[in-house]
Design an enzyme around this catalytic site. Structure first.
Site, PDB file in Angstrom:
ATOM      1  N   LYS A 199      -6.906   5.114  -0.494  1.00 16.14           N
ATOM      2  CA  LYS A 199      -7.534   3.770   0.116  1.00 16.14           C
ATOM      3  C   LYS A 199      -8.955   4.317   0.147  1.00 16.14           C
ATOM      4  CE  LYS A 199      -3.541   2.090   1.175  1.00 16.14           C
ATOM      5  NZ  LYS A 199      -2.878   1.044   0.448  1.00 16.14           N
ATOM      6  N   CYS A 233       4.913  -5.140   3.814  1.00 17.44           N
ATOM      7  CA  CYS A 233       5.344  -6.581   3.743  1.00 17.44           C
ATOM      8  C   CYS A 233       6.025  -6.899   2.517  1.00 17.44           C
ATOM      9  CB  CYS A 233       4.240  -7.459   3.848  1.00 17.44           C
ATOM     10  SG  CYS A 233       3.758  -7.746   5.629  1.00 17.44           S
ATOM     11  N   LYS A 259       5.373  -5.269  -0.552  1.00 15.01           N
ATOM     12  CA  LYS A 259       4.592  -5.181  -1.968  1.00 15.01           C
ATOM     13  C   LYS A 259       5.349  -4.426  -2.836  1.00 15.01           C
ATOM     14  CE  LYS A 259       0.451  -3.202  -1.355  1.00 15.01           C
ATOM     15  NZ  LYS A 259       0.564  -2.875  -0.160  1.00 15.01           N
TER      16      LYS A 259
END
Length: 609
Positions: free
Chosen positions: A229, A273, A275
């Site tokens: 990230k 969610c 992905k």
């Protein structure tokens, strides 16, 4: 100890003066026992995993069930990204914006320099060269992580193109992102180490103008694997803003029609969610196939033909384990079963395998993620941490698309935004145009998950699923998205859709079966792109009716499908003040184009009254 007396500094396999000067500077500051330049080889990885096993950080798993795989149990305080300790230290506070923590970069450098002083004493300092995306790319994005964690080195080998090849690509003066990481756990002579060293004081800091990352105190993936990230989204989004491309928190899926035509879809969902499940989709519609390009991050640049092309900058999967099973995601399970996987904070079975909530079969006895005996059904606590992970090579994925490593990337036909919403948001909505699509992404909301700190279940705005990952001001980010469309031929831009697999009925049931059945929803999106499918115009965009979807062979109550697709103006009118509140938070940099879309939505909803 001066850098001249630290073993390993004088045997660097590079003549890159800028890199060597930085390595010497960090070594003098952090005072490691030795410096090792990693080469990414099998031999090096085997040596490090053996070290990790001896230190108690890794537990070797059953070779027959999980070949060459290991379990790591973290310190209970070091289990997730720490958004409260994550900073964007731009030169000006306004450039970090309201969604980020900011501190004056000079002040932050002072604080962290003091923390780094002597922080690697008693440890080995590893110099880890890596490349995000294919090494053969026209403009390869290179980085070097300096770390005192063997766990990080082994994981970076899985997650990035790491080692001598990346170092060679830098030549003698090539640019690279400097990524400095220390566990903050120095060892005095004779002091016994702990299996998961970390520090109560944590900082994950980004300096966007100088393209630097400084991380201290955490050994956990998102805070310590700085290619993930930190580089691929926070620093890369700042790069993308300056260079005219997009660095996004998106999966990349290849969908192949019965006519053998391939479509590439990028989809942005907040953590947990679905992905990874969508990235490894197994379509339930006859004749349709799906392949995986990436499950988490997409870098999109314009090709010579004016279309947006996406690459997956990663080399592995760092997936959430709980909920992953042979029913929800068989391809993820096959990828993991192939071995070469590091599991973190899952439970261990008595026969040396792993287990987590949602996995088929419930063993009578386990060792939980805290290392304690665990009897299922005798406690309400979880055997595996909700944010427990598997780190596994992408090359083992059985549905991997051959284009996954293409330096040119893949042409994107559709962009999906989606979150976890019990009400209000229909199963799928098509944006009217690019700017409307940007508005949809900018107002994306989702219920909070365990992947980040905070209260689970509350809805928070998560624009483009990038809220925790923006490297600059969110208002400037929205404007950048609008500009990307303005500067392009809109007929060549991806169509934008808004999906919600998680809508529930009044009785709390999920209205849509999800998983492989989501291929039916994607088929409608593809047919919209091809101008072959109908949809009805609603105040929020183009929404299909149940008749517009291919539901053949699906055992589902037609009323549930209607309810999943319903657009209820009264629910959307309740959403308006929440969006307004979000825009007030974004502040003065909210683009006029986004405000115009909001006013148009209010007007359309008023007409429905």
């Amino acid at each position: 100890m001066t850098s001249a007396t630290i073993p390993g500094l004088d045997t660097a396999p590079t003549e890159h003066e800028g890199l060597l000067a930085w390595v010497r500077e960090v070594a003098e500051l952090t005072q490691p026992d030795r410096v090792v330049f990693t080469d990414g080889s099998e031999e090096e990885c085997a040596r490090l995993t053996e070290q990790l096993c001896e230190a108690g950080t890794f537990q070797k798993l059953n070779e027959e069930k999980k070949p060459n795989s290991y379990l790591a149990l973290s310190d209970p305080s070091d289990v997730a990204r720490v958004e409260s300790r994550t900073y964007i230290c731009s030169e000006r506070e306004i450039d970090a914006g309201p969604t980020n923590n900011w501190m004056d970069p000079a002040e932050m450098r002072g604080i962290m320099t003091d923390l780094y002083r002597g922080s690697m004493r008693g440890r080995t300092m590893y110099v880890v060269p890596f490349c995000m995306g294919p090494l053969e790319a026209e403009d390869p994005k290179l980085g070097v992580e300096i770390t005192d964690s063997e766990y990080v080195v082994v994981s970076m080998r899985t997650m990035t193109r790491m080692g001598q090849a990346a170092l060679d690509k830098m030549g003698t003066d090539g640019f690279f992102v400097k990524a400095l990481h220390s566990l903050g756990a120095p060892l005095e002579p004779g002091e016994k180490d702990v299996p998961w060293p970390c520090n109560d004081t944590k900082y994950i800091t980004h300096f966007p103008e100088t393209r630097e990352i400084w991380s201290y105190g955490s050994g956990y993936g998102g805070n310590a694997l700085l290619g993930k990230k930190c580089y691929s989204l926070r620093i890369a989004s700042a790069m993308a803003h300056d260079e005219g491309w997009l660095a996004e928190h998106m999966l990349i899926l290849k969908l192949i029609s019965p006519e053998n035509k391939a479509y590439f879809i990028a989809a942005a969902f907040p953590s947990a969610c679905g992905k990874t499940n969508l990235a490894m989709l197994q379509p339930t519609i006859p004749g349709w196939r799906a392949e995986t390009v990436g499950d988490d991050i997409a870098w999109m640049r314009f090709g010579k033909d004016g279309r947006l092309y996406a690459v997956n900058p990663e080399f592995g999967f760092f997936g959430v384990a709980p909920g992953t099973n042979w029913s929800s995601n068989p391809n993820a399970m096959k990828t993991i079963e192939a071995g070469n996987t590091v599991f973190t904070n899952v439970a261990k079975t008595d026969d040396g395998d792993v287990w987590w909530e949602g996995l088929e079969g419930e063993p009578d006895h386990l060792i939980d993620w805290k290392g304690n005996d665990y009897i299922l059904r005798e406690t309400e606590t979880k055997a595996a941490h909700p944010n427990s992970r598997y780190c596994t090579p992408i090359s083992q994925c059985p549905t991997l698309a051959p284009e996954w490593d293409d330096p040119q990337g893949v042409p994107i036909s559709a962009i999906l935004f989606g979150g976890r919403r019990k009400t209000t948001v229909p199963l799928i909505t098509q944006a009217r145009d690019w700017q409307h699509g940007v508005f949809i992404g900018a107002t994306l909301g989702s219920e909070q998950t365990a992947a980040a700190e905070g209260k689970v279940g509350t809805v928070r705005r998560d624009p483009m699923a990038m809220l925790p990952f923006l490297g600059y001001n969110v208002g400037d980010y929205f404007q950048h998205w609008i500009d990307i469309g303005k500067n392009a031929d809109e007929s060549k831009m991806p169509a934008v859709f808004f999906v919600n697999w998680f809508r529930r009925g009044d009785d709390g049931r999920f209205l849509w079966p999800g998983f492989g059945e989501n291929s039916r929803v994607l088929k409608w999106a593809i047919e919209r792109i091809e101008h072959k499918a109908d949809g009805r115009s609603t105040p929020i965009g183009i929404v299909p009716t149940a008749q517009d979807l291919d539901l053949e062979g699906l055992d589902v109550d037609p009323e549930d499908v209607d309810a999943a697709l319903a657009v209820k103006p009264e629910e959307w009118r309740q959403e308006l003040p929440l969006i307004e509140e979000w825009f007030e938070f974004v502040g003065e940099k909210l683009p006029t184009g986004i405000r115009d879309e909001f006013d148009a939505l209010k007007h359309r909803l008023a007409e429905e009254a």
